[in-house]
Design a protein around this motif. Structure first.
Motif, mmCIF file in Angstrom:
data_model
loop_
_atom_site.group_PDB
_atom_site.id
_atom_site.type_symbol
_atom_site.label_atom_id
_atom_site.label_comp_id
_atom_site.label_asym_id
_atom_site.label_seq_id
_atom_site.Cartn_x
_atom_site.Cartn_y
_atom_site.Cartn_z
ATOM 1 N N VAL A 55 0.882 -1.165 0.000
ATOM 2 C CA VAL A 55 0.000 0.000 0.000
ATOM 3 C C VAL A 55 0.920 1.216 0.000
ATOM 4 O O VAL A 55 1.788 1.346 0.853
ATOM 5 N N VAL A 56 0.728 2.088 -0.997
ATOM 6 C CA VAL A 56 1.566 3.282 -1.143
ATOM 7 C C VAL A 56 0.630 4.481 -1.213
ATOM 8 O O VAL A 56 0.001 4.713 -2.253
ATOM 9 N N GLY A 57 0.521 5.218 -0.113
ATOM 10 C CA GLY A 57 -0.403 6.350 -0.071
ATOM 11 C C GLY A 57 -1.824 5.864 -0.217
ATOM 12 O O GLY A 57 -2.280 5.002 0.533
ATOM 13 N N ASP A 58 -2.514 6.371 -1.221
ATOM 14 C CA ASP A 58 -3.900 5.961 -1.453
ATOM 15 C C ASP A 58 -4.010 4.964 -2.602
ATOM 16 O O ASP A 58 -5.071 4.787 -3.187
ATOM 17 N N ALA A 59 -2.914 4.309 -2.922
ATOM 18 C CA ALA A 59 -2.897 3.343 -4.027
ATOM 19 C C ALA A 59 -2.296 2.025 -3.547
ATOM 20 O O ALA A 59 -1.712 1.937 -2.471
ATOM 21 N N PHE A 60 -2.451 1.020 -4.374
ATOM 22 C CA PHE A 60 -1.862 -0.291 -4.133
ATOM 23 C C PHE A 60 -0.821 -0.514 -5.225
ATOM 24 O O PHE A 60 -1.037 -0.139 -6.375
ATOM 25 N N ARG A 61 0.290 -1.131 -4.864
ATOM 26 C CA ARG A 61 1.342 -1.377 -5.843
ATOM 27 C C ARG A 61 1.699 -2.850 -5.838
ATOM 28 O O ARG A 61 1.949 -3.438 -4.791
ATOM 29 N N VAL A 62 1.718 -3.434 -7.032
ATOM 30 C CA VAL A 62 2.074 -4.834 -7.196
ATOM 31 C C VAL A 62 3.285 -4.881 -8.118
ATOM 32 O O VAL A 62 3.274 -4.293 -9.200
ATOM 33 N N THR A 63 4.321 -5.587 -7.664
ATOM 34 C CA THR A 63 5.561 -5.665 -8.418
ATOM 35 C C THR A 63 5.973 -7.121 -8.565
ATOM 36 O O THR A 63 6.056 -7.852 -7.576
ATOM 37 N N ARG A 64 6.247 -7.499 -9.802
ATOM 38 C CA ARG A 64 6.704 -8.865 -10.062
ATOM 39 C C ARG A 64 8.183 -8.974 -9.774
ATOM 40 O O ARG A 64 8.960 -8.103 -10.128
ATOM 41 N N GLY A 65 8.571 -10.076 -9.160
ATOM 42 C CA GLY A 65 9.975 -10.323 -8.900
ATOM 43 C C GLY A 65 10.611 -11.106 -10.031
ATOM 44 O O GLY A 65 11.796 -11.046 -10.254
ATOM 45 N N GLY A 66 9.816 -11.842 -10.750
ATOM 46 C CA GLY A 66 10.301 -12.683 -11.840
ATOM 47 C C GLY A 66 9.113 -13.077 -12.695
ATOM 48 O O GLY A 66 8.163 -12.323 -12.824
ATOM 49 N N ALA A 67 9.176 -14.255 -13.241
ATOM 50 C CA ALA A 67 8.077 -14.738 -14.085
ATOM 51 C C ALA A 67 6.829 -14.995 -13.234
ATOM 52 O O ALA A 67 6.929 -15.365 -12.074
ATOM 53 N N VAL A 68 5.685 -14.778 -13.833
ATOM 54 C CA VAL A 68 4.424 -15.067 -13.151
ATOM 55 C C VAL A 68 4.316 -16.568 -12.965
ATOM 56 O O VAL A 68 4.688 -17.362 -13.833
ATOM 57 N N ASN A 69 3.845 -16.966 -11.809
ATOM 58 C CA ASN A 69 3.612 -18.368 -11.495
ATOM 59 C C ASN A 69 2.859 -19.014 -12.660
ATOM 60 O O ASN A 69 1.767 -18.577 -13.009
ATOM 61 N N PRO A 70 3.398 -20.082 -13.275
ATOM 62 C CA PRO A 70 2.748 -20.673 -14.441
ATOM 63 C C PRO A 70 1.375 -21.269 -14.170
ATOM 64 O O PRO A 70 0.580 -21.440 -15.081
ATOM 65 N N SER A 71 1.062 -21.583 -12.899
ATOM 66 C CA SER A 71 -0.254 -22.133 -12.591
ATOM 67 C C SER A 71 -1.255 -21.030 -12.238
ATOM 68 O O SER A 71 -2.386 -21.317 -11.877
#
Length: 74
Positions: A55-71
């Motif tokens: 949660v950053v201020g009044d927003a949500f932040r999603v950051t990928r560390g690598g490849a998206v889980n294939p499942s």
């Protein structure tokens, strides 16, 4: 960074939009959502995809560390 303004949308729509952005290769997504269920739903999508959620201020932040889980299908 991709920005999604999802204010006015009720869950599950914010979670579905985030899932779509991650599947399409977004590395970082900033989301503005006002549904009271959104924080939990967005965090669950991030966790399922193997991404970080913050949660950053009044927003949500999603950051990928690598490849998206294939499942990941949310």
């Amino acid at each position: 960074m991709m920005r999604l303004d999802l204010r006015g949308m009720r869950c599950p729509w914010p979670a579905l939009r985030l899932a779509r952005a991650l599947r399409e290769g977004a590395e970082a997504v900033e989301i503005r959502a006002d549904d009271p269920a959104a924080p939990g739903e967005l965090a669950a999508v991030a966790r399922a995809a193997g991404a970080d959620f913050a949660v950053v201020g009044d927003a949500f932040r999603v950051t990928r560390g690598g490849a998206v889980n294939p499942s990941f299908t949310a």
